[in-house]
Write a protein that holds these residues in place. Structure first.
Motif, PDB file in Angstrom:
ATOM      1  N   GLY A   1      15.483   1.029  -8.176  1.00  0.00           N
ATOM      2  CA  GLY A   1      14.679  -0.063  -8.721  1.00  0.00           C
ATOM      3  C   GLY A   1      13.310  -0.204  -8.082  1.00  0.00           C
ATOM      4  N   GLY A   2      12.446  -0.966  -8.774  1.00  0.00           N
ATOM      5  CA  GLY A   2      11.124  -1.280  -8.240  1.00  0.00           C
ATOM      6  C   GLY A   2      10.039  -0.286  -8.613  1.00  0.00           C
ATOM      7  N   THR A   3      10.420   0.939  -8.983  1.00  0.00           N
ATOM      8  CA  THR A   3       9.407   1.932  -9.314  1.00  0.00           C
ATOM      9  C   THR A   3       9.644   2.485 -10.716  1.00  0.00           C
ATOM     10  OG1 THR A   3      10.749   3.681  -8.375  1.00  0.00           O
ATOM     11  CG2 THR A   3       9.132   2.690  -6.926  1.00  0.00           C
TER      12      THR A   3
ATOM     13  N   LEU B   1       4.857 -15.118  -6.866  1.00  0.00           N
ATOM     14  CA  LEU B   1       6.076 -14.786  -7.616  1.00  0.00           C
ATOM     15  C   LEU B   1       6.870 -16.036  -8.001  1.00  0.00           C
ATOM     16  CD1 LEU B   1       7.803 -12.491  -8.715  1.00  0.00           C
ATOM     17  CD2 LEU B   1       9.060 -12.499  -6.568  1.00  0.00           C
TER      18      LEU B   1
ATOM     19  N   CYS C   1      12.464 -17.175  -5.193  1.00  0.00           N
ATOM     20  CA  CYS C   1      11.101 -17.562  -5.541  1.00  0.00           C
ATOM     21  C   CYS C   1      11.031 -18.265  -6.894  1.00  0.00           C
ATOM     22  CB  CYS C   1      10.184 -16.339  -5.562  1.00  0.00           C
ATOM     23  SG  CYS C   1       9.886 -15.664  -3.933  1.00  0.00           S
TER      24      CYS C   1
ATOM     25  N   VAL D   1      12.195 -16.963  -9.886  1.00  0.00           N
ATOM     26  CA  VAL D   1      12.193 -16.093 -11.058  1.00  0.00           C
ATOM     27  C   VAL D   1      13.511 -16.310 -11.815  1.00  0.00           C
ATOM     28  CG1 VAL D   1      12.263 -13.694 -11.836  1.00  0.00           C
ATOM     29  CG2 VAL D   1      10.735 -14.358  -9.979  1.00  0.00           C
TER      30      VAL D   1
ATOM     31  N   CYS E   1       9.148  -8.791  -1.934  1.00  0.00           N
ATOM     32  CA  CYS E   1       9.415  -7.642  -2.796  1.00  0.00           C
ATOM     33  C   CYS E   1       8.463  -6.526  -2.387  1.00  0.00           C
ATOM     34  CB  CYS E   1       9.189  -7.999  -4.259  1.00  0.00           C
ATOM     35  SG  CYS E   1      10.387  -9.179  -4.860  1.00  0.00           S
TER      36      CYS E   1
ATOM     37  N   SER F   1      12.996  -4.764  -7.125  1.00  0.00           N
ATOM     38  CA  SER F   1      12.550  -4.578  -5.749  1.00  0.00           C
ATOM     39  C   SER F   1      13.435  -5.345  -4.779  1.00  0.00           C
ATOM     40  CB  SER F   1      11.098  -5.047  -5.636  1.00  0.00           C
ATOM     41  OG  SER F   1      10.605  -4.861  -4.347  1.00  0.00           O
ATOM     42  N   ASN F   2      13.719  -6.594  -5.101  1.00  0.00           N
ATOM     43  CA  ASN F   2      14.492  -7.437  -4.200  1.00  0.00           C
ATOM     44  C   ASN F   2      15.007  -8.633  -4.987  1.00  0.00           C
ATOM     45  OD1 ASN F   2      15.492  -9.050  -2.166  1.00  0.00           O
ATOM     46  ND2 ASN F   2      13.789  -8.686  -0.770  1.00  0.00           N
TER      47      ASN F   2
ATOM     48  N   THR G   1       5.919  -8.268 -14.029  1.00  0.00           N
ATOM     49  CA  THR G   1       6.013  -8.531 -12.594  1.00  0.00           C
ATOM     50  C   THR G   1       7.438  -8.934 -12.215  1.00  0.00           C
ATOM     51  OG1 THR G   1       3.743  -9.281 -12.641  1.00  0.00           O
ATOM     52  CG2 THR G   1       5.028  -9.857 -10.699  1.00  0.00           C
ATOM     53  N   TRP G   2       8.039  -9.776 -13.049  1.00  0.00           N
ATOM     54  CA  TRP G   2       9.417 -10.208 -12.754  1.00  0.00           C
ATOM     55  C   TRP G   2      10.381  -9.030 -12.826  1.00  0.00           C
ATOM     56  CZ3 TRP G   2       9.712 -15.503 -15.831  1.00  0.00           C
ATOM     57  CH2 TRP G   2       8.923 -16.436 -15.158  1.00  0.00           C
TER      58      TRP G   2
ATOM     59  N   VAL H   1       3.578 -11.574 -16.786  1.00  0.00           N
ATOM     60  CA  VAL H   1       4.565 -12.169 -15.893  1.00  0.00           C
ATOM     61  C   VAL H   1       5.910 -11.445 -16.051  1.00  0.00           C
ATOM     62  CG1 VAL H   1       5.803 -14.295 -15.383  1.00  0.00           C
ATOM     63  CG2 VAL H   1       3.395 -14.384 -16.005  1.00  0.00           C
ATOM     64  N   PHE H   2       6.244 -11.122 -17.294  1.00  0.00           N
ATOM     65  CA  PHE H   2       7.507 -10.426 -17.564  1.00  0.00           C
ATOM     66  C   PHE H   2       7.588  -9.112 -16.777  1.00  0.00           C
ATOM     67  CE2 PHE H   2       9.666  -7.341 -20.532  1.00  0.00           C
ATOM     68  CZ  PHE H   2      10.956  -7.792 -20.304  1.00  0.00           C
TER      69      PHE H   2
ATOM     70  N   LYS I   1      -0.735 -12.504 -17.084  1.00  0.00           N
ATOM     71  CA  LYS I   1      -1.006 -13.173 -15.818  1.00  0.00           C
ATOM     72  C   LYS I   1      -2.475 -13.557 -15.685  1.00  0.00           C
ATOM     73  CE  LYS I   1       0.878  -9.869 -13.427  1.00  0.00           C
ATOM     74  NZ  LYS I   1       1.149  -9.062 -12.234  1.00  0.00           N
TER      75      LYS I   1
ATOM     76  N   HIS J   1       7.757  -3.681  -3.560  1.00  0.00           N
ATOM     77  CA  HIS J   1       7.026  -2.943  -4.584  1.00  0.00           C
ATOM     78  C   HIS J   1       5.895  -3.746  -5.211  1.00  0.00           C
ATOM     79  CE1 HIS J   1      11.012  -0.977  -4.429  1.00  0.00           C
ATOM     80  NE2 HIS J   1      10.293   0.117  -4.532  1.00  0.00           N
ATOM     81  N   LEU J   2       5.778  -5.003  -4.850  1.00  0.00           N
ATOM     82  CA  LEU J   2       4.712  -5.835  -5.418  1.00  0.00           C
ATOM     83  C   LEU J   2       3.592  -6.000  -4.397  1.00  0.00           C
ATOM     84  CD1 LEU J   2       6.741  -8.683  -7.174  1.00  0.00           C
ATOM     85  CD2 LEU J   2       5.801  -6.621  -8.188  1.00  0.00           C
TER      86      LEU J   2
ATOM     87  N   THR K   1       9.715  -5.924 -12.085  1.00  0.00           N
ATOM     88  CA  THR K   1       9.566  -5.191 -10.830  1.00  0.00           C
ATOM     89  C   THR K   1      10.199  -5.960  -9.675  1.00  0.00           C
ATOM     90  OG1 THR K   1       7.441  -4.484 -11.708  1.00  0.00           O
ATOM     91  CG2 THR K   1       7.895  -3.960  -9.411  1.00  0.00           C
ATOM     92  N   ALA K   2       9.976  -7.265  -9.650  1.00  0.00           N
ATOM     93  CA  ALA K   2      10.486  -8.081  -8.541  1.00  0.00           C
ATOM     94  C   ALA K   2      12.011  -8.012  -8.482  1.00  0.00           C
ATOM     95  CB  ALA K   2      10.025  -9.530  -8.696  1.00  0.00           C
TER      96      ALA K   2
ATOM     97  N   THR L   1      15.397 -12.231  -3.376  1.00  0.00           N
ATOM     98  CA  THR L   1      14.104 -12.858  -3.139  1.00  0.00           C
ATOM     99  C   THR L   1      13.495 -13.365  -4.437  1.00  0.00           C
ATOM    100  OG1 THR L   1      13.646 -11.605  -1.155  1.00  0.00           O
ATOM    101  CG2 THR L   1      11.751 -12.377  -2.392  1.00  0.00           C
ATOM    102  N   ALA L   2      13.593 -12.550  -5.492  1.00  0.00           N
ATOM    103  CA  ALA L   2      13.064 -12.983  -6.783  1.00  0.00           C
ATOM    104  C   ALA L   2      13.722 -14.291  -7.199  1.00  0.00           C
ATOM    105  CB  ALA L   2      13.308 -11.898  -7.832  1.00  0.00           C
TER     106      ALA L   2
END
Lengths: 507, 342
Positions: free
Chosen positions: B286-288, A112, B228, B230, A101, B220-221, B213-214, B210-211, A122, A103-104, B216-217, B224-225
């Motif tokens: 997304g992501g920002t 993740l 991983c 999520v 990702c 972002s992608n 970060t998820w 965590v919420f 976290k 942006h992370l 954003t993830a 991938t999230a």
């Protein structure tokens, strides 16, 4: 020491694969694959495109289940039902298109989906300590856990994925074409990191086209061909030529039809082309009746060169000459009128309109010619115009009214080519024309290109598949970091020489 | 390739960029304030007017907090205005039925959350694009509000709920020593304090949990999230419910401001909300997008509206200006990110 060596011999291999088969519909992707990779070795998996490497890797990663056959990790049966289960057994995949990702931060990416937290907040301190340790072990100093992934280049991103694998206690790391988008120094660094990995007992499966790279990093290798294991051995005891012969399994002339071609006038001359999107210096002359190949690694700027030339991306410098006449930078539509067609590497988005029929696709660029007196274009007119192409290109379709989505990749590509030919194009710029097409259909595309060249069309073919360029082209030029080298007759090229030119001669 | 002595792009660089991302919207705000300071009558640059603008920011600002999560996750919510109207009607009906302020406010928030739950449920279960789903609930929630309100405004006692949007709130509930010592400029409408508190909480959620970060993830992608581990669907559902609840809270305050439940209120507010988030630096891919950015964006738009009103600029000019600012903000952002990628 003696007993230690004996013990090591008796230890089961880290990963063992026996008699694995897999079919998709009527296609046998895997017919019987055997592979054995030991603890602490780099095991190279070789094979041409379509040999079954990626299917095998999906099975190891738990993304697909084999139809038959068995896998073991450290002697224990391994039949992952999901990627998660494979990860829990210590298998980590590092794909060509990296899974991060942007942006992370590095730390957020590494943790993740398995963050430690208290009441949802976290708590990554332990993970940070672990990551710092892993980065130190890998001797990484170009970024830290707090760096945003979007700030990193492809080489560093790959290291983030490796670090993630290690933080997950992976014991088998699979690299899929790991160096295809890396610069030479990044490749060197990846080699160093890989050597550290195997020294610490990790098993690396290394999938690659680049045999000299396999020579440099691999311990043993397995060769797949048409979904079968056809060879295994020690890298140090096998020459690159032997590997190539095992991979190909047939003489190159068989797969690449070649009728006699007589190169004619210069159809398109490009001098000093540079573009905003990447190409820095490209000059070539394309003659009618020849196929000119452009080789280069992913990211070398080949696609961008075609796009700048064709007016899809801004061209910043360069002179163009078409059939002997100077030309101001035309827009794509003007190029088609001038008889120059571009076939995008992205077939599904820029090559064909998936939801339209074969007839509509073939007549898409020339539809104005088909209009009747009141300006309407009937379905019959389109189908009548498209019908001849069905036979000529041996399209496997019941009628030209069938949607292109239902066709195989190879047949879709033929439709895309037919669209260009139907509107009277005689200079073809082809970007990866055989990408994502199975072996049988590839040969048909090669035959078609050969036929077109023999008819006097000028064809420029961009590809990252070296054997196909060596097989089909008359001349080949190599692109490296935005600069296109001189075109030389294919007889003057060897696989090694082309790769050396493509990687800046550092291999 | 990089020279050895180049500083590590670590925490410092990441922080520096977060600041840089807010410079644009902040500059925009300063320009707008300076412009009207020069053009508008004297009343514009006064503490009282600043308080007015802050109060006018509250409705859009609260909804923009939720929308930041949605846009950061790569989604979009067009149903915000309708959710605000529905929440205001529900709150009014509950007050009318004599349920008291707190239960009524909670019911209003729940009504907004319900709209969010429908959005999130349809998006995750039926795998529909957020644009289409929320376009549907944009109509449906508005319809529900009219249905509940019998197609007219719902008159109801507003109790202390009207204090939320009052520029001269009743301070009698505060302890004496605070009441006597509080400087005048700090006497803001309680809704402004509520917005500030919500913004702080949301920023904490986004950055430290965590919420967040998820969220954003996913933006972002998403593949991938998912890869991983999520729980993408569950997280998305939670994002839409949260955003719906924030719109609901905005609706409760809208009721406080109007002192009636109005099924036709906040028409088109969803676009103001999206504009606030986008002016604040979010990308619709997304992501920002940050909470502070969205707050600046909302404040900028309220300032613009206020300044135009005070200086007698007609409404249509204001609409053109807002449109221009949105396009300008996104263009600037694109140029900046384009440079960064190169």
């Amino acid at each position: 020491m003696e007993s230690g060596a004996v013990l090591r011999r008796r230890r089961p291999p880290r990963l063992q694969i026996k008699g694995v088969t897999k079919r998709f519909g009527g296609v046998h992707a895997l017919r019987g694959v055997d592979l054995e990779a030991d603890v602490g070795e780099v095991h190279a998996l070789l094979g041409e495109n379509g040999a079954g490497k990626s299917t095998l890797m999906k099975i190891v990663a738990g993304a697909q289940a084999p139809d038959s056959g068995d896998l073991w990790i450290d002697g224990a049966p391994f039949a992952p039902a999901s990627p998660r289960e494979a990860r829990e057994r210590g298998v980590a995949m590092i794909y060509q298109e990296l899974n991060l990702c942007p942006h992370l931060s590095v730390l957020e990416n590494v943790t993740l989906g398995r963050e430690t937290s208290r009441l949802g907040v976290k708590r990554l301190d332990a993970a940070r300590v672990r990551l710092d340790q892993v980065l130190r072990d890998l001797d990484v100093s170009s970024f830290t856990g707090d760096t945003l992934v979007s700030d990193l280049g492809p080489g560093d991103r790959q290291l983030v994925e490796i670090a993630r694998a290690l933080c997950l206690d992976a014991t088998i790391i699979v690299f899929d074409e790991p160096t295809s988008s890396l610069s030479a120094p990044d490749v060197e660094r990846l080699f160093r990191v890989t050597r550290r990995l195997v020294a610490s007992g990790v098993t690396v499966l290394w999938i690659s086209h680049f045999l000299d790279e396999v020579k440099a990093i691999g311990n043993r290798f397995t060769v797949l061909r048409d979904g079968e294991t056809v060879g295994q051995g020690d890298v140090s005891e096998t020459s690159t030529d032997e590997m190539v012969t095992t991979m190909a399994g047939r003489s190159v002339a068989e797969a690449y039809p070649r009728s006699s071609r007589i190169p004619g006038e210069v159809a398109l001359a490009v001098q000093g082309l540079a573009g905003a999107s990447g190409p820095r210096e490209a000059s070539f002359e394309l003659r009618s009746g020849e196929i000119l190949g452009v080789f280069g690694l992913v990211g070398a700027g080949r696609t961008e060169m075609l796009r700048s030339l064709y007016g899809l991306d801004p061209m910043t410098a360069g002179q163009l000459e078409l059939r002997g006449e100077a030309l101001r930078r035309p827009r794509p539509r003007r190029w088609v009128e001038l008889g120059v067609g571009l076939l995008s590497e992205d077939r599904a988005r820029e090559g064909v309109a998936l939801d339209l029929s074969i007839a509509e696709n073939i007549t898409l660029s020339s539809v104005r010619r088909l209009a009747n007196r009141v300006g309407a274009v009937t379905r019959q007119a389109k189908e009548a115009a498209a019908e001849p192409w069905r036979g000529r290109l041996s399209l496997r379709a019941s009628s030209t009214g069938q949607p292109v989505r239902d066709l195989s990749g190879g047949n879709q590509q033929k439709v895309a080519l037919a669209r260009l030919l139907e509107c009277g194009v005689d200079i073809l710029l082809l970007d990866e024309p055989t990408r994502g097409i199975d072996v049988g259909a590839r040969v048909e595309v090669y035959r078609l290109l050969d036929q077109l060249a023999a008819e006097g069309k000028a064809i420029l073919m961009v590809s990252s598949h070296l054997p196909e360029l060596l097989g089909t082209c008359d001349r080949i030029a190599v692109m490296h970091r935005g600069v296109l080298g001189p075109a030389r007759p294919r007889e003057d090229w060897t696989e090694d020489a082309a790769l050396a030119a493509a990687t800046g001669g550092t291999r | 390739m990089e020279p050895e002595d180049q500083p590590l792009p670590g925490r410092g660089a990441a922080r520096a960029r977060q600041v840089a991302d807010l410079v644009g919207p902040f500059l925009g705000l300063i320009v707008v304030v300076a412009l009207f300071g020069a053009v508008a009558p004297e009343g514009f640059l006064s503490v009282f007017n600043a308080k007015t603008i802050a109060t006018q920011t509250v409705i859009v600002g609260l909804a923009a907090i939720g929308a930041t999560f949605i846009i950061r996750s790569g989604g979009i919510d067009l149903s915000v205005g309708s959710a605000i109207a529905l929440a205001s009607v529900v709150t009014a009906l509950s007050m009318k039925a004599g349920h008291g302020e707190l239960p009524s406010a909670l019911l209003g928030v729940l009504a907004g959350a319900a709209v969010g739950a429908v959005n999130g449920g349809l998006i995750t279960l039926l795998k529909l694009p957020p644009f289409i789903v929320t376009l549907g609930t944009l109509g449906a929630a508005r319809g529900a509000a009219k249905w509940l309100g019998d197609e007219q405004k719902v008159d109801a006692p507003s109790g202390w709920l009207k204090q939320f949007m009052s520029k001269n709130p009743d301070l009698s509930g505060l302890p004496g020593f605070i009441r006597e010592n509080v400087p005048d400029w700090l006497v803001l409408a309680p809704g402004v304090w509520l917005m500030g508190l919500s913004a702080l909480t949301a920023a904490f959620l986004l950055r430290r949990t965590v919420f967040g970060t998820w969220t954003t993830a996913i933006g972002s992608n998403e593949p991938t999230a998912r890869l991983c581990g999520v729980p993408v669907e569950r997280t998305k559902f939670a994002i839409y419910v949260f955003a719906g609840a924030m719109a609901g809270l905005a609706g409760v305050l809208q009721f406080g401001r109007l002192t009636v439940g109005d099924p036709t209120t906040a028409m088109g507010k969803e676009l103001d909300v999206i504009a606030a988030v986008v002016i604040g630096g979010a990308s619709l891919s997304g992501g920002t997008g940050t909470i502070l950015g969205a707050m600046i964006g909302a404040f900028l738009m309220a300032t613009l509206a206020n300044g135009c009103n005070l200086s007698g600029v007609p409404n249509f000019v204001q609409e053109i200006l807002v449109g221009g600012i949105i396009v300008g903000a996104v263009t600037l952002d694109g140029i900046r990110h384009g440079r960064r990628a190169a």
